[in-house]
Every structure is written in C-alpha cells, then in structure tokens.
Design a protein around this motif. Structure first.
Motif, PDB file in Angstrom:
ATOM      1  N   HIS A 120       3.146  13.867 -13.717  1.00  0.00           N
ATOM      2  CA  HIS A 120       2.292  13.568 -15.002  1.00  0.00           C
ATOM      3  C   HIS A 120       2.981  12.717 -16.094  1.00  0.00           C
ATOM      4  O   HIS A 120       2.859  12.891 -17.276  1.00  0.00           O
ATOM      5  CB  HIS A 120       1.892  14.595 -15.552  1.00  0.00           C
ATOM      6  N   LYS A 126       2.915  10.090 -10.081  1.00  0.00           N
ATOM      7  CA  LYS A 126       1.692  10.240 -11.227  1.00  0.00           C
ATOM      8  C   LYS A 126       1.358  11.796 -11.066  1.00  0.00           C
ATOM      9  O   LYS A 126       1.379  12.458 -11.911  1.00  0.00           O
ATOM     10  CB  LYS A 126       0.604   9.406 -11.284  1.00  0.00           C
ATOM     11  N   GLN A 127       0.963  12.161  -9.603  1.00  0.00           N
ATOM     12  CA  GLN A 127       0.255  13.499  -9.738  1.00  0.00           C
ATOM     13  C   GLN A 127       1.117  14.552  -9.831  1.00  0.00           C
ATOM     14  O   GLN A 127       0.789  15.435 -10.320  1.00  0.00           O
ATOM     15  CB  GLN A 127      -0.510  13.474  -8.166  1.00  0.00           C
ATOM     16  N   ARG A 128       2.500  14.294  -9.000  1.00  0.00           N
ATOM     17  CA  ARG A 128       3.521  15.390  -9.120  1.00  0.00           C
ATOM     18  C   ARG A 128       3.937  15.635 -10.662  1.00  0.00           C
ATOM     19  O   ARG A 128       4.536  16.650 -11.039  1.00  0.00           O
ATOM     20  CB  ARG A 128       4.628  14.978  -8.398  1.00  0.00           C
ATOM     21  N   SER A 169       3.828   5.473  -5.977  1.00  0.00           N
ATOM     22  CA  SER A 169       3.272   5.550  -7.253  1.00  0.00           C
ATOM     23  C   SER A 169       2.151   6.769  -7.622  1.00  0.00           C
ATOM     24  O   SER A 169       2.470   7.257  -8.622  1.00  0.00           O
ATOM     25  CB  SER A 169       2.704   4.241  -7.960  1.00  0.00           C
ATOM     26  N   GLU A 170       1.346   6.891  -6.809  1.00  0.00           N
ATOM     27  CA  GLU A 170       0.114   7.723  -7.040  1.00  0.00           C
ATOM     28  C   GLU A 170       0.650   9.205  -6.864  1.00  0.00           C
ATOM     29  O   GLU A 170       0.468  10.115  -7.748  1.00  0.00           O
ATOM     30  CB  GLU A 170      -1.021   7.443  -6.322  1.00  0.00           C
ATOM     31  N   ASN A 171       1.442   9.299  -5.880  1.00  0.00           N
ATOM     32  CA  ASN A 171       2.260  10.673  -5.691  1.00  0.00           C
ATOM     33  C   ASN A 171       3.080  11.141  -6.917  1.00  0.00           C
ATOM     34  O   ASN A 171       2.961  12.059  -7.507  1.00  0.00           O
ATOM     35  CB  ASN A 171       2.971  10.771  -4.426  1.00  0.00           C
ATOM     36  N   GLN A 217       0.895  -1.298  -0.024  1.00  0.00           N
ATOM     37  CA  GLN A 217      -0.027   0.017  -0.122  1.00  0.00           C
ATOM     38  C   GLN A 217       0.786   1.337  -0.019  1.00  0.00           C
ATOM     39  O   GLN A 217       0.527   2.286  -0.629  1.00  0.00           O
ATOM     40  CB  GLN A 217      -1.023   0.008   1.262  1.00  0.00           C
ATOM     41  N   ILE A 238       3.105   5.537 -15.289  1.00  0.00           N
ATOM     42  CA  ILE A 238       3.667   4.996 -14.087  1.00  0.00           C
ATOM     43  C   ILE A 238       3.272   3.386 -14.496  1.00  0.00           C
ATOM     44  O   ILE A 238       2.118   3.006 -14.710  1.00  0.00           O
ATOM     45  CB  ILE A 238       2.988   5.127 -12.752  1.00  0.00           C
ATOM     46  N   GLY A 298       2.041   1.751  -3.393  1.00  0.00           N
ATOM     47  CA  GLY A 298       1.043   2.218  -4.238  1.00  0.00           C
ATOM     48  C   GLY A 298       0.975   3.671  -4.073  1.00  0.00           C
ATOM     49  O   GLY A 298       0.492   4.552  -5.028  1.00  0.00           O
ATOM     50  N   LEU A 299       0.835   4.354  -2.908  1.00  0.00           N
ATOM     51  CA  LEU A 299       0.555   5.661  -2.621  1.00  0.00           C
ATOM     52  C   LEU A 299       1.769   6.325  -3.142  1.00  0.00           C
ATOM     53  O   LEU A 299       1.591   7.438  -3.648  1.00  0.00           O
ATOM     54  CB  LEU A 299       0.673   5.713  -1.162  1.00  0.00           C
TER      55      LEU A 299
END
Length: 140
Positions: free
Chosen positions: A88, A84-86, A80-82, A74, A91, A77-78
């Motif tokens: 662009h 992607k958001q930072r 990875s998401e960060n 988890q 991933i 995964g977080l």
C-alpha cells in the motif's frame, strides 16, 4: 512528502534493490534478492520495507531501445502491481534502458573485472533506477 524510497531492478532470477533519499538527494545499492522459479522473495522484500520504511517504491521498467514493450515489461508491471497490493505504498515506474550497461561501467571503473559480480550489477542497476527517478522529480 516523499523522503525515502526503495528501488527495484526486477528480474525473474534476481531482483536488485537500492535505497534513495530526497534530502540529501542520493541513492545507494543495498542487495540483490534471489527469485525462486520467477517468484519474488516476498518475505525478504517485506523485511526490507519494514527496515527502511520507504515512502514510495520505484520499479525499473525494461523496454526495447525503440521504447516498445518486451516480455519482461509485463512481468515488471505485475511485480509493481503486487508491491502496491501488498504494501500500500505509491509505486513509480522508471524506464530502465541501459542501466545494466551503466552499472557494469561503474563497477568496472571502481574495481575492475573482479567487481563485475551479478549481485553487485543488479543492486547498482537498482541504484541507477532510483537516481533517475530522483533526478526526474527534482526534490530539494
């Protein structure tokens, strides 16, 4: 088309980083970053992304040997998401089971016990993650 990728072996204390190329098909360890209280060093990651200009980012996903998730899954995964958001960028997640063992084996075979330093293990683990992704996508 993806030509350059940065790979991450995420950990709450250290994050191994490697770079990979689709032509020629290769990966190499770069560095190991130090996380502060579980928080990734975003300024250093930003510098790496600006320096290498990757087309995509690869993140190792830690799983149990039976393929089930573990608490660190988890967290990765977080992360990875960060990313992607930072940044662009696309991933891609890679199952990283046994990469640390393989990284230790590679380092030991090339330099004995003296080569088994934490920073080296993390960055070679990231290299293995990138290599697995490159092999699975079969770029030519």
């Amino acid at each position: 088309m993806i030509k350059t990728v940065l790979g991450f072996d995420f950990g709450t204390k250290y994050i191994g980083v490697a770079v990979g190329y689709t032509s020629p098909l290769m990966a190499q360890p770069l560095t190991s970053l130090i996380a502060q209280k579980g928080e990734p060093p975003w300024k250093e990651i930003d510098t790496l992304i600006k320096t290498w200009s990757p087309d995509a980012l690869i993140v190792g996903m830690p799983l149990n040997m039976d393929g089930s998730e573990q608490p660190m899954t988890q967290s990765a995964g977080l992360f990875s998401e960060n990313l992607k958001q930072r940044f662009h960028l696309p991933i891609f997640a890679v199952d990283e089971r046994l990469t640390t063992i393989e990284a230790r084996a590679r380092l030991f075979s090339s330099g004995g016990y003296k080569a088994l330093q934490k920073k080296a293990i993390d960055s070679v683990s990231a290299q293995l993650i990138v290599e697995m992704w490159l092999e699975s996508t079969r770029y030519e």
